[in-house]
Motif scaffolding. Structure first.
Motif, mmCIF file in Angstrom:
data_model
loop_
_atom_site.group_PDB
_atom_site.id
_atom_site.type_symbol
_atom_site.label_atom_id
_atom_site.label_comp_id
_atom_site.label_asym_id
_atom_site.label_seq_id
_atom_site.Cartn_x
_atom_site.Cartn_y
_atom_site.Cartn_z
ATOM 1 N N ALA A 42 33.981 45.258 41.715
ATOM 2 C CA ALA A 42 32.950 44.245 41.490
ATOM 3 C C ALA A 42 32.397 43.765 42.827
ATOM 4 N N LEU A 43 33.282 43.535 43.797
ATOM 5 C CA LEU A 43 32.909 43.095 45.137
ATOM 6 C C LEU A 43 33.733 43.878 46.154
ATOM 7 N N PRO A 44 33.183 44.142 47.325
ATOM 8 C CA PRO A 44 33.986 44.823 48.345
ATOM 9 C C PRO A 44 35.112 43.911 48.846
ATOM 10 N N ALA A 45 36.216 44.505 49.238
ATOM 11 C CA ALA A 45 37.350 43.752 49.774
ATOM 12 C C ALA A 45 37.052 43.344 51.216
ATOM 13 N N ALA A 46 37.414 42.128 51.544
ATOM 14 C CA ALA A 46 37.264 41.647 52.916
ATOM 15 C C ALA A 46 38.420 42.196 53.745
ATOM 16 N N VAL A 104 49.698 47.032 40.597
ATOM 17 C CA VAL A 104 48.460 46.357 40.988
ATOM 18 C C VAL A 104 47.409 47.421 41.284
ATOM 19 N N ALA A 105 46.247 47.258 40.677
ATOM 20 C CA ALA A 105 45.144 48.168 40.960
ATOM 21 C C ALA A 105 44.491 47.752 42.281
ATOM 22 N N PRO A 106 44.292 48.683 43.200
ATOM 23 C CA PRO A 106 43.635 48.320 44.453
ATOM 24 C C PRO A 106 42.273 47.659 44.241
ATOM 25 N N SER A 107 41.605 48.002 43.142
ATOM 26 C CA SER A 107 40.293 47.396 42.869
ATOM 27 C C SER A 107 40.399 45.905 42.573
ATOM 28 N N SER A 108 41.614 45.399 42.304
ATOM 29 C CA SER A 108 41.794 43.978 42.024
ATOM 30 C C SER A 108 42.153 43.172 43.279
ATOM 31 N N VAL A 109 42.263 43.856 44.428
ATOM 32 C CA VAL A 109 42.608 43.201 45.688
ATOM 33 C C VAL A 109 41.314 42.892 46.434
ATOM 34 N N HIS A 110 41.150 41.629 46.835
ATOM 35 C CA HIS A 110 39.884 41.199 47.439
ATOM 36 C C HIS A 110 39.977 40.932 48.933
ATOM 37 N N TYR A 111 41.195 40.925 49.492
ATOM 38 C CA TYR A 111 41.366 40.697 50.925
ATOM 39 C C TYR A 111 42.525 41.556 51.408
ATOM 40 N N PRO A 167 34.093 32.119 58.417
ATOM 41 C CA PRO A 167 34.860 31.785 57.201
ATOM 42 C C PRO A 167 33.950 31.782 55.980
ATOM 43 N N GLN A 168 34.455 32.326 54.879
ATOM 44 C CA GLN A 168 33.681 32.384 53.628
ATOM 45 C C GLN A 168 34.537 31.846 52.500
ATOM 46 N N TYR A 169 33.909 31.074 51.601
ATOM 47 C CA TYR A 169 34.626 30.669 50.400
ATOM 48 C C TYR A 169 34.994 31.919 49.631
ATOM 49 N N TRP A 170 36.193 31.943 49.101
ATOM 50 C CA TRP A 170 36.680 33.102 48.357
ATOM 51 C C TRP A 170 36.315 32.881 46.895
ATOM 52 N N LEU A 171 35.088 33.245 46.538
ATOM 53 C CA LEU A 171 34.602 33.061 45.179
ATOM 54 C C LEU A 171 35.091 34.218 44.317
ATOM 55 N N ARG A 172 35.322 33.913 43.059
ATOM 56 C CA ARG A 172 35.714 34.976 42.133
ATOM 57 C C ARG A 172 35.369 34.549 40.718
ATOM 58 N N ASN A 173 35.262 35.521 39.859
ATOM 59 C CA ASN A 173 35.068 35.284 38.442
ATOM 60 C C ASN A 173 36.462 35.236 37.821
ATOM 61 N N ARG A 174 36.824 34.134 37.197
ATOM 62 C CA ARG A 174 38.170 33.998 36.624
ATOM 63 C C ARG A 174 38.495 35.101 35.620
ATOM 64 N N ALA A 175 37.478 35.661 34.992
ATOM 65 C CA ALA A 175 37.708 36.745 34.032
ATOM 66 C C ALA A 175 38.233 37.999 34.729
ATOM 67 N N ASP A 176 38.013 38.099 36.035
ATOM 68 C CA ASP A 176 38.490 39.264 36.789
ATOM 69 C C ASP A 176 39.952 39.152 37.179
ATOM 70 N N GLY A 177 40.598 38.029 36.849
ATOM 71 C CA GLY A 177 42.004 37.858 37.181
ATOM 72 C C GLY A 177 42.190 37.018 38.429
ATOM 73 N N PRO A 178 43.433 36.946 38.903
ATOM 74 C CA PRO A 178 43.738 36.083 40.050
ATOM 75 C C PRO A 178 43.219 36.657 41.365
ATOM 76 N N ARG A 179 43.153 35.798 42.375
ATOM 77 C CA ARG A 179 42.857 36.271 43.726
ATOM 78 C C ARG A 179 44.047 37.114 44.169
#
Length: 162
Positions: free
Chosen positions: A54-58, A17-24, A115-127
């Motif tokens: 693409a976005l900073p990790a929470a 897993v690339a750390p850049s793909s982790v969002h939380y 609380p924030q909705y966990w938005l993502r671009n599906r092209a970026d892969g899973p949450r």
């Protein structure tokens, strides 16, 4: 590079897993300055590698909500991260000022204050979420104790007539 960063890098590498793909990231945040510093430095090192995000990790943590949980802290962090994935919500963390090691790293991390909705671009892969166990790795401890009358590695015999 400390043992905490090496352990995180090894975990991401072994999971492919690339750390850049982790969002939380559910942090340990022990409250012990040396451990928290080591964890923050490790997060910056690990999340800085592998290209732009693409976005900073929470960042999150259970300690502000439940206090010191001892051995259960890791499990509480894992459950919180799993619930964030399931509910698709980034949970808030009551943290006024992040550690100095994280200052100026808004490209890598942010702390949700509500609380924030966990938005993502599906092209970026899973949450993806991660949980950091501890700022300073510790030596493994024995988990069990031998029962009287047993030899190491053998269960007591059920046919002893007791």
């Amino acid at each position: 590079a400390g043992p905490c960063a090496e352990a995180m890098e090894r975990a991401y590498d072994e999971a492919s897993v690339a750390p850049s793909s982790v969002h939380y990231v559910e942090t340990h945040g022990s409250g012990v300055p040396e451990e928290d510093r080591a964890e923050a430095e490790a997060l910056v090192r690990v999340f800085s590698r592998g290209g732009a995000r693409a976005l900073p990790a929470a960042l999150g943590g259970v300690k502000p909500a439940i206090g010191r949980a001892g051995a259960a802290a890791g499990l509480a962090s894992l459950v919180k991260a799993a619930l964030a994935l399931y509910q698709q919500i980034l949970p808030p963390m009551d943290l006024e000022t992040p550690r100095a090691e994280l200052s100026g790293r808004e490209d890598l991390f942010h702390v949700p204050h509500r609380p924030q909705y966990w938005l993502r671009n599906r092209a970026d892969g899973p949450r993806r979420a991660g949980a950091s166990r501890r700022g300073r790795p510790r030596a493994p401890r024995a988990q069990g104790r031998r029962r009287r009358g047993t030899r190491a590695g053998r269960a007591p015999s059920a046919s002893r007539g007791h």
